[in-house]
Design an enzyme around this catalytic site. Structure first.
Site, PDB file in Angstrom:
ATOM      1  N   ARG A 243       0.747  -1.233   0.065  1.00 38.70           N
ATOM      2  CA  ARG A 243      -0.164  -0.202  -0.019  1.00 38.70           C
ATOM      3  C   ARG A 243       1.023   1.087  -0.149  1.00 38.70           C
ATOM      4  O   ARG A 243       1.931   1.096  -0.004  1.00 38.70           O
ATOM      5  CB  ARG A 243      -0.887   0.104   1.027  1.00 38.70           C
ATOM      6  CG  ARG A 243      -0.284   0.212   2.350  1.00 38.70           C
ATOM      7  CD  ARG A 243      -0.386  -0.134   4.003  1.00 38.70           C
ATOM      8  NE  ARG A 243      -0.166   1.049   4.650  1.00 38.70           N
ATOM      9  CZ  ARG A 243      -0.793   1.051   5.748  1.00 38.70           C
ATOM     10  NH1 ARG A 243      -2.149   0.475   6.036  1.00 38.70           N
ATOM     11  NH2 ARG A 243      -0.228   1.364   7.258  1.00 38.70           N
ATOM     12  N   ILE A 245       3.072   4.386  -0.476  1.00 36.22           N
ATOM     13  CA  ILE A 245       3.808   5.006  -1.021  1.00 36.22           C
ATOM     14  C   ILE A 245       5.087   3.566  -1.646  1.00 36.22           C
ATOM     15  O   ILE A 245       5.054   3.221  -2.930  1.00 36.22           O
ATOM     16  CB  ILE A 245       4.978   5.684  -0.167  1.00 36.22           C
ATOM     17  CG1 ILE A 245       4.796   6.491   0.426  1.00 36.22           C
ATOM     18  CG2 ILE A 245       6.927   6.104  -0.853  1.00 36.22           C
ATOM     19  CD1 ILE A 245       5.809   7.448   1.060  1.00 36.22           C
ATOM     20  N   ASN A 314      11.560   0.492   1.669  1.00 40.36           N
ATOM     21  CA  ASN A 314      10.612   1.149   1.902  1.00 40.36           C
ATOM     22  C   ASN A 314       9.922   1.205   3.275  1.00 40.36           C
ATOM     23  O   ASN A 314       8.727   2.449   3.583  1.00 40.36           O
ATOM     24  CB  ASN A 314       9.992   1.279   0.581  1.00 40.36           C
ATOM     25  CG  ASN A 314       7.836   1.620   0.510  1.00 40.36           C
ATOM     26  OD1 ASN A 314       9.005   3.133   0.880  1.00 40.36           O
ATOM     27  ND2 ASN A 314       6.671   0.751   1.209  1.00 40.36           N
ATOM     28  N   LYS A 321       5.689   8.990  20.156  1.00 44.81           N
ATOM     29  CA  LYS A 321       4.983   9.375  22.065  1.00 44.81           C
ATOM     30  C   LYS A 321       7.146  10.249  22.409  1.00 44.81           C
ATOM     31  O   LYS A 321       7.998  10.244  21.428  1.00 44.81           O
ATOM     32  CB  LYS A 321       5.353   7.982  22.682  1.00 44.81           C
ATOM     33  CG  LYS A 321       4.973   7.662  23.606  1.00 44.81           C
ATOM     34  CD  LYS A 321       3.816   8.111  24.343  1.00 44.81           C
ATOM     35  CE  LYS A 321       2.732   7.866  24.475  1.00 44.81           C
ATOM     36  NZ  LYS A 321       1.351   7.854  25.427  1.00 44.81           N
ATOM     37  N   TYR A 379      12.068   7.485  15.849  1.00 47.51           N
ATOM     38  CA  TYR A 379      11.216   7.165  14.101  1.00 47.51           C
ATOM     39  C   TYR A 379      12.529   8.255  13.746  1.00 47.51           C
ATOM     40  O   TYR A 379      13.565   8.118  12.034  1.00 47.51           O
ATOM     41  CB  TYR A 379      10.331   7.772  13.567  1.00 47.51           C
ATOM     42  CG  TYR A 379       9.599   8.083  12.490  1.00 47.51           C
ATOM     43  CD1 TYR A 379       9.579   6.672  12.175  1.00 47.51           C
ATOM     44  CD2 TYR A 379      10.218   8.910  11.339  1.00 47.51           C
ATOM     45  CE1 TYR A 379       9.304   6.893  10.370  1.00 47.51           C
ATOM     46  CE2 TYR A 379       9.554   9.047  10.504  1.00 47.51           C
ATOM     47  CZ  TYR A 379       9.068   7.895   9.607  1.00 47.51           C
ATOM     48  OH  TYR A 379       8.793   8.323   8.442  1.00 47.51           O
ATOM     49  N   LYS A 383      15.323   7.813  10.978  1.00 48.78           N
ATOM     50  CA  LYS A 383      15.520   7.674   9.601  1.00 48.78           C
ATOM     51  C   LYS A 383      16.410   8.637   9.252  1.00 48.78           C
ATOM     52  O   LYS A 383      17.456   8.485   7.577  1.00 48.78           O
ATOM     53  CB  LYS A 383      14.139   8.558   9.005  1.00 48.78           C
ATOM     54  CG  LYS A 383      12.716   7.615   9.228  1.00 48.78           C
ATOM     55  CD  LYS A 383      13.212   7.033   8.065  1.00 48.78           C
ATOM     56  CE  LYS A 383      11.540   6.231   8.030  1.00 48.78           C
ATOM     57  NZ  LYS A 383      11.439   4.700   6.794  1.00 48.78           N
ATOM     58  N   THR A 414      -1.066   9.693   1.950  1.00 54.20           N
ATOM     59  CA  THR A 414      -1.420   8.794   2.243  1.00 54.20           C
ATOM     60  C   THR A 414      -2.049   8.192   3.510  1.00 54.20           C
ATOM     61  O   THR A 414      -2.724   9.354   4.162  1.00 54.20           O
ATOM     62  CB  THR A 414       0.644   7.997   2.961  1.00 54.20           C
ATOM     63  OG1 THR A 414       0.973   8.358   3.967  1.00 54.20           O
ATOM     64  CG2 THR A 414       1.430   7.934   1.235  1.00 54.20           C
TER      65      THR A 414
HETATM   66  P1  NAD Z   1       2.489   2.453   4.592  1.00 52.49           P
HETATM   67  O1  NAD Z   1       2.137   2.613   6.300  1.00 52.49           O
HETATM   68  O2  NAD Z   1       0.798   2.964   4.343  1.00 52.49           O
HETATM   69  O3  NAD Z   1       3.249   2.201   4.173  1.00 52.49           O
HETATM   70  C1  NAD Z   1       4.704   1.242   5.081  1.00 52.49           C
HETATM   71  C2  NAD Z   1       4.307  -0.280   4.962  1.00 52.49           C
HETATM   72  O4  NAD Z   1       5.589  -1.238   5.702  1.00 52.49           O
HETATM   73  C3  NAD Z   1       2.828  -1.041   4.523  1.00 52.49           C
HETATM   74  O5  NAD Z   1       2.437  -2.023   3.969  1.00 52.49           O
HETATM   75  C4  NAD Z   1       3.566  -2.204   6.071  1.00 52.49           C
HETATM   76  O6  NAD Z   1       2.523  -3.426   6.251  1.00 52.49           O
HETATM   77  C5  NAD Z   1       5.516  -2.286   5.443  1.00 52.49           C
HETATM   78  N1  NAD Z   1       5.467  -2.518   7.264  1.00 52.49           N
HETATM   79  C6  NAD Z   1       6.034  -2.531   7.803  1.00 52.49           C
HETATM   80  N2  NAD Z   1       6.916  -3.314   8.761  1.00 52.49           N
HETATM   81  C7  NAD Z   1       7.260  -4.424   7.624  1.00 52.49           C
HETATM   82  C8  NAD Z   1       8.026  -5.233   8.189  1.00 52.49           C
HETATM   83  N3  NAD Z   1       8.141  -5.467   9.674  1.00 52.49           N
HETATM   84  N4  NAD Z   1       8.051  -5.973   7.241  1.00 52.49           N
HETATM   85  C9  NAD Z   1       7.521  -5.562   5.782  1.00 52.49           C
HETATM   86  N5  NAD Z   1       6.642  -5.096   5.890  1.00 52.49           N
HETATM   87  C10 NAD Z   1       6.805  -3.725   6.717  1.00 52.49           C
HETATM   88  O7  NAD Z   1       3.394   4.471   5.584  1.00 52.49           O
HETATM   89  P2  NAD Z   1       4.026   5.194   3.555  1.00 52.49           P
HETATM   90  O8  NAD Z   1       3.499   6.083   3.896  1.00 52.49           O
HETATM   91  O9  NAD Z   1       3.275   4.243   3.026  1.00 52.49           O
HETATM   92  O10 NAD Z   1       5.278   4.654   4.169  1.00 52.49           O
HETATM   93  C11 NAD Z   1       6.078   3.813   3.374  1.00 52.49           C
HETATM   94  C12 NAD Z   1       7.709   5.116   3.547  1.00 52.49           C
HETATM   95  O11 NAD Z   1       7.969   6.332   3.598  1.00 52.49           O
HETATM   96  C13 NAD Z   1       7.855   3.951   5.182  1.00 52.49           C
HETATM   97  O12 NAD Z   1       9.385   4.050   5.132  1.00 52.49           O
HETATM   98  C14 NAD Z   1       7.453   5.671   5.681  1.00 52.49           C
HETATM   99  O13 NAD Z   1       8.501   5.837   7.094  1.00 52.49           O
HETATM  100  C15 NAD Z   1       8.446   6.372   4.598  1.00 52.49           C
HETATM  101  N6  NAD Z   1       7.759   8.219   5.317  1.00 52.49           N
HETATM  102  C16 NAD Z   1       6.300   8.357   4.348  1.00 52.49           C
HETATM  103  C17 NAD Z   1       6.158   9.876   4.430  1.00 52.49           C
HETATM  104  C18 NAD Z   1       4.514   9.965   4.392  1.00 52.49           C
HETATM  105  O14 NAD Z   1       3.828  11.525   4.175  1.00 52.49           O
HETATM  106  N7  NAD Z   1       3.552   9.702   4.150  1.00 52.49           N
HETATM  107  C19 NAD Z   1       6.551  10.714   4.543  1.00 52.49           C
HETATM  108  C20 NAD Z   1       7.950  10.502   5.331  1.00 52.49           C
HETATM  109  C21 NAD Z   1       8.734   9.190   5.266  1.00 52.49           C
END
Ligand code: NAD
Length: 473
Positions: A243, A245, A314, A321, A379, A383, A414
């Site tokens: 799902r 990104i 990804n 917290k 986090y 990162k 997202t």
């Molecule tokens: P999301 O929660 O929609 O997707 C993350 C996916 O990672 C999920 O499908 C989840 O099941 C999978 N995942 C989690 N733990 C796992 C594990 N142990 N093994 C395998 N898969 C695992 O999040 P997103 O918003 O799509 O984010 C994707 C990436 O982008 C992440 O690394 C997030 O930190 C980073 N990010 C997102 C944003 C944002 O605005 N959405 C901003 C900065 C960084």
């Protein structure tokens, strides 16, 4: 979650109201779509300071576009561009940029010839007449020499000054949905700048803004390279692909020709299968923190595809917290998923030589890792560690012709950001030069840029996909 502000803007009354109270009015950004050229179209003005090193690669890159490429009759680099255009079979028109009717979709400036601060005047001379003539979703690219590579202090100072210039120009054109970037190109790596010129002049950089990328040495010959299917014949693995990104990354890499292995936790298998079936990909349901995960991934790639060309780290989680109230399992889980598991997987892929020659490792960091964020000590640490991993491993991997880079998203629309309370969500969306949130595909496009075989010179970079968020550098 719908962008209520954007909906209000799409009604004439709402738009009038927001303009009347001087609230930001974001423009709809051009993005790449299959039915349109993936490279820039429209008028592109090129120019540079005297003695620039990149006239050839700029001309060659633009020769592959449908753009109407122009050079100013006053430009000190006009003759050099004339010659380079002849060599590249690029049709170059000489124009007067001061002409009232002139309008530009792209501006490209070769600043590599600038040797001291006085010569920075060339920037003013090129950009001043055309700043008000940028079109919506325009693209600006300035190319320089990495300051740390300049022998003379005066040149190092002048080249470093380009960062302040580009970041400011980006802020000034943001209201038009236009973006500006600085690409530092090492001497002798000039030919490898082509991939960055393509990317930064394309609709793929809708939400990449005010960024600085370094192109160094690397092994890649762009002759006969298929820019529309850069990953044809390559195998890519995307973690967290069920799902958000990750789904968009899987789709974008498949669009670019890759066979994609979609990995996510077993509980997400149904969604994983849905994503994989759209793109004719494979499915690998797996928790990346499982001690056996690195071995399982390595064996799967070896058995099914004989190796791997691209891995995109990804998968990520948040457990927010403030530090004083954070339970230890919040800390451990976030560091393990977002950072330690990536290190372990990389080690397995490299030790067993599963990652092929010319391999690409692309990581997803975050703005929190760049600037820190209240309530996200776990986090932000993970990162920032991802950026550290990129910096530490890039020189080691270069010896094996493998690159590692990261993308740091800002506010992306997202499920994660939809779950935020309304006030911080709205602030998060607007606090950038483009006054809106990005789309998952914007992150995916930057990852596809690093994943491309043509990006061999990009190693050790972290670019932010944040619309030039006002927080952080
Ligand atoms: P999301 O929660 O929609 O997707 C993350 C996916 O990672 C999920 O499908 C989840 O099941 C999978 N995942 C989690 N733990 C796992 C594990 N142990 N093994 C395998 N898969 C695992 O999040 P997103 O918003 O799509 O984010 C994707 C990436 O982008 C992440 O690394 C997030 O930190 C980073 N990010 C997102 C944003 C944002 O605005 N959405 C901003 C900065 C960084």
């Amino acid at each position: 979650m719908a962008d209520i502000y954007q909906s209000l803007l799409s009604s004439p009354i709402g738009r009038q109201l927001l303009t009347a109270v001087s609230l930001p009015v974001p423009v709809e950004l051009d993005r790449h779509c299959q039915s349109q050229p993936s490279f820039i179209t429209g008028n592109v003005l090129i120019g540079g300071a005297a003695n620039g090193r990149l006239t050839d690669v700029i001309s060659k890159s633009l020769a592959a576009s449908n753009a109407h490429v122009q050079v100013s009759q006053e430009s000190p680099s006009k003759d050099a561009f004339d010659k380079a255009a002849d060599k590249a079979e690029l049709k170059l028109t000489i124009i007067d940029p001061n002409a009232e009717a002139a309008k530009f979709k792209g501006l490209v400036f070769d600043a590599t010839g600038i040797e001291n601060s006085t010569q920075l005047r060339a920037l003013y001379d090129f950009f001043h007449p055309v700043m008000k003539k940028m079109q919506s979703s325009g693209r600006i690219v300035v190319l320089g020499l990495p300051p740390e590579s300049c022998k003379e202090p005066a040149q190092q100072i002048a080249q470093r000054a380009l960062e302040g210039f580009v970041r400011t120009v980006a802020k000034e054109v943001g209201k038009k949905g236009a973006v500006a970037q600085l690409v530092y190109v090492t001497k002798t790596a000039e030919k490898l700048a082509e991939s960055a010129i393509h990317f930064f002049l394309s609709p793929r950089t809708a939400f990449v803004d005010g960024q600085v990328v370094r192109i160094g040495k690397g092994k890649f010959d762009t002759t006969d390279f298929n820019w529309n299917q850069p990953l044809k014949g390559k195998v890519a693995l995307v973690t967290g692909a069920s799902r958000g990104i990750g789904e968009s990354i899987a789709e974008t890499l498949a669009r670019d020709g890759a066979k994609v292995i979609c990995l996510d936790i077993p509980a997400a298998e149904a969604d994983l299968k849905r994503v994989a079936s759209h793109i004719d990909g494979s499915v690998l349901p797996l928790d990346i923190t499982d001690p056996e995960a690195p071995k399982t991934i390595a064996e799967f790639c070896k058995k099914e595809f004989g190796g791997l060309d691209v891995i995109v780290h990804n998968a990520g989680v948040t457990r927010d917290k403030t530090l004083g109230g954070m339970p230890d399992h919040f800390w451990d889980m976030v560091i393990d998923i977002n950072l330690s598991s990536e290190e372990r997987i990389n080690a397995a892929l490299l030790d067993d030589e599963i990652l092929n020659e010319g391999g690409r490792i692309v990581c997803v960091s975050s703005m929190s890792g760049v600037a820190g964020n209240f309530g996200q000590s776990n986090y932000a640490t993970s990162k920032a560690g991802v950026i550290g991993m990129v910096n530490a491993m890039a020189p080691i991997l270069a010896k094996r012709n493998i690159t590692i880079n990261a993308v740091a998203p800002g506010f992306i629309e997202t499920q994660m950001t939809a779950a935020m309370p309304m006030a911080p969500r709205e602030v998060g969306r607007r606090l950038n030069s483009l006054k809106q949130g990005g789309q998952p595909v914007d992150v995916a496009e930057a990852i596809a840029f690093f994943a491309s075989p043509a990006s061999a010179g990009a190693n050790g970079n972290t670019i932010r996909v944040c619309g030039q968020n006002l927080i952080g550098a």
